[in-house]
Design a protein around this motif. Structure first.
Motif, short mmCIF file in Angstrom:
data_model
loop_
_atom_site.label_atom_id
_atom_site.label_comp_id
_atom_site.label_asym_id
_atom_site.label_seq_id
_atom_site.Cartn_x
_atom_site.Cartn_y
_atom_site.Cartn_z
N ALA A 152 5.24 24.11 -9.76
CA ALA A 152 5.21 24.15 -8.29
C ALA A 152 5.38 22.74 -7.75
CB ALA A 152 3.91 24.76 -7.80
N PRO A 153 6.62 22.31 -7.53
CA PRO A 153 6.82 20.94 -7.02
C PRO A 153 6.28 20.80 -5.60
CG PRO A 153 8.88 22.16 -6.99
CD PRO A 153 7.87 23.04 -7.69
N ILE A 154 5.97 19.57 -5.24
CA ILE A 154 5.51 19.27 -3.89
C ILE A 154 6.73 19.21 -2.98
CG2 ILE A 154 4.34 17.58 -2.43
CD1 ILE A 154 2.76 16.73 -4.95
N ALA A 155 6.69 19.93 -1.90
CA ALA A 155 7.83 19.99 -0.97
C ALA A 155 8.07 18.64 -0.31
CB ALA A 155 7.59 21.05 0.10
N GLY A 156 9.34 18.23 -0.28
CA GLY A 156 9.74 17.05 0.48
C GLY A 156 9.60 15.73 -0.23
N VAL A 157 9.27 15.72 -1.51
CA VAL A 157 9.10 14.45 -2.21
C VAL A 157 10.40 13.63 -2.22
CG1 VAL A 157 8.57 13.37 -4.44
CG2 VAL A 157 7.10 15.16 -3.53
N ILE A 180 4.66 10.62 -6.28
CA ILE A 180 5.64 10.94 -7.32
C ILE A 180 4.94 11.48 -8.56
CG2 ILE A 180 7.35 9.96 -8.90
CD1 ILE A 180 8.12 8.05 -6.56
N ASN A 181 3.85 10.83 -8.98
CA ASN A 181 3.12 11.30 -10.15
C ASN A 181 2.49 12.67 -9.92
OD1 ASN A 181 3.58 9.23 -12.08
ND2 ASN A 181 2.20 7.91 -10.93
N SER A 182 2.01 12.90 -8.71
CA SER A 182 1.45 14.22 -8.38
C SER A 182 2.53 15.29 -8.42
CB SER A 182 0.80 14.19 -7.00
OG SER A 182 -0.26 13.27 -6.97
N ASP A 183 3.72 14.95 -7.94
CA ASP A 183 4.83 15.88 -7.97
C ASP A 183 5.22 16.21 -9.41
OD1 ASP A 183 6.96 17.47 -6.79
OD2 ASP A 183 8.34 15.87 -7.41
N ILE A 184 5.26 15.19 -10.26
CA ILE A 184 5.59 15.41 -11.67
C ILE A 184 4.55 16.31 -12.32
CG2 ILE A 184 5.78 14.28 -13.93
CD1 ILE A 184 7.02 11.86 -12.38
N LEU A 185 3.28 16.03 -12.05
CA LEU A 185 2.20 16.85 -12.60
C LEU A 185 2.29 18.29 -12.09
CD1 LEU A 185 -0.41 16.97 -14.29
CD2 LEU A 185 -1.65 16.42 -12.18
N VAL A 235 0.85 -1.20 0.00
CA VAL A 235 0.00 0.00 0.00
C VAL A 235 0.88 1.25 0.00
CG1 VAL A 235 -1.68 1.32 1.37
CG2 VAL A 235 -1.97 -1.14 1.05
N TRP A 236 1.98 1.20 0.74
CA TRP A 236 2.91 2.32 0.80
C TRP A 236 3.50 2.58 -0.59
CZ3 TRP A 236 7.03 2.58 5.26
CH2 TRP A 236 7.59 3.84 5.32
N ILE A 237 3.83 1.53 -1.33
CA ILE A 237 4.35 1.69 -2.69
C ILE A 237 3.33 2.39 -3.57
CG2 ILE A 237 5.01 0.42 -4.78
CD1 ILE A 237 6.29 -1.69 -2.90
N ILE A 238 2.08 1.98 -3.47
CA ILE A 238 1.01 2.60 -4.27
C ILE A 238 0.87 4.08 -3.92
CG2 ILE A 238 -1.49 2.61 -4.72
CD1 ILE A 238 -1.31 -0.51 -4.30
N GLY A 239 0.89 4.39 -2.63
CA GLY A 239 0.82 5.79 -2.20
C GLY A 239 2.02 6.59 -2.70
N LEU A 240 3.18 5.97 -2.68
CA LEU A 240 4.39 6.63 -3.16
C LEU A 240 4.30 6.91 -4.66
CD1 LEU A 240 7.13 7.55 -2.09
CD2 LEU A 240 8.03 5.30 -2.64
N MET A 241 3.71 5.98 -5.40
CA MET A 241 3.52 6.20 -6.84
C MET A 241 2.61 7.41 -7.09
SD MET A 241 3.32 2.33 -8.48
CE MET A 241 1.58 2.47 -8.58
#
Length: 160
Positions: free
Chosen positions: A28-33, A16-21, A7-13
């Motif tokens: 505006a990157p997401i802080a702390g990714v 990461i995709n949200s940060d790329i978007l 589940v953690w891997i899915i959340g991490l995906m």
């Protein structure tokens, strides 16, 4: 623990995709990714370590074990029991060494963090606790596998 790691891997995906978007579309990157990714990789490995051992997926060379399976099955069982008892002992040593670090990080989170102060910080004690838990449970799993090997050795001996 394995399911939690998955589940953690899915959340991490998703992170990461949200940060790329956010980087691409809004500049505006997401802080702390990066910190969360490095934190997560270590946490996921230790959460899934015991399950990896239990399913027989822990990396090892089976050349000797395969040869012993046909020629000397008792020697194979003894070797596997010894290997797993040594693994349990090593994991117990690691757990005993990491526990004081967990306690210290819990008591002084201001000195044990990841990231850049003022930008993004993440306390390290949860990661250290996950490492401790993973190593401790892996020690238990090594012990269970060793006991299973020892019991098969006695079962085969009692049958003859």
């Amino acid at each position: 623990m394995n399911a939690l790691g998955t589940v953690w891997i899915i959340g991490l995906m998703f992170l990461i995709n949200s940060d790329i978007l956010a980087r691409s579309a809004f500049d505006a990157p997401i802080a702390g990714v990066p910190e969360l990714v490095s934190f997560s990789i270590v946490g996921i490995v230790f959460l899934q370590l015991a399950h990896t051992l239990r399913t027989g997926a822990l990396t090892r060379s089976d050349v000797l074990l395969a040869a012993l399976a046909y020629r000397a099955p008792k020697a194979r069982a003894v070797l596997l029991a010894a290997f797993n008892l040594i693994g349990a002992g090593l994991m117990a040593i690691v757990a005993s060494k990491i526990l004081p670090i967990v306690i210290k990080a819990w008591e002084h989170p201001e000195r044990h963090f990841m990231g850049n102060p003022g930008f993004f910080v993440l306390p390290q004690w949860p990661l250290f606790a996950i490492i401790f838990l993973g190593v401790f449970v892996t020690a238990l799993q090594f012990t269970a596998v060793a006991l299973a090997e020892i019991s098969t050795l006695f079962k085969k001996h009692a049958q003859k």
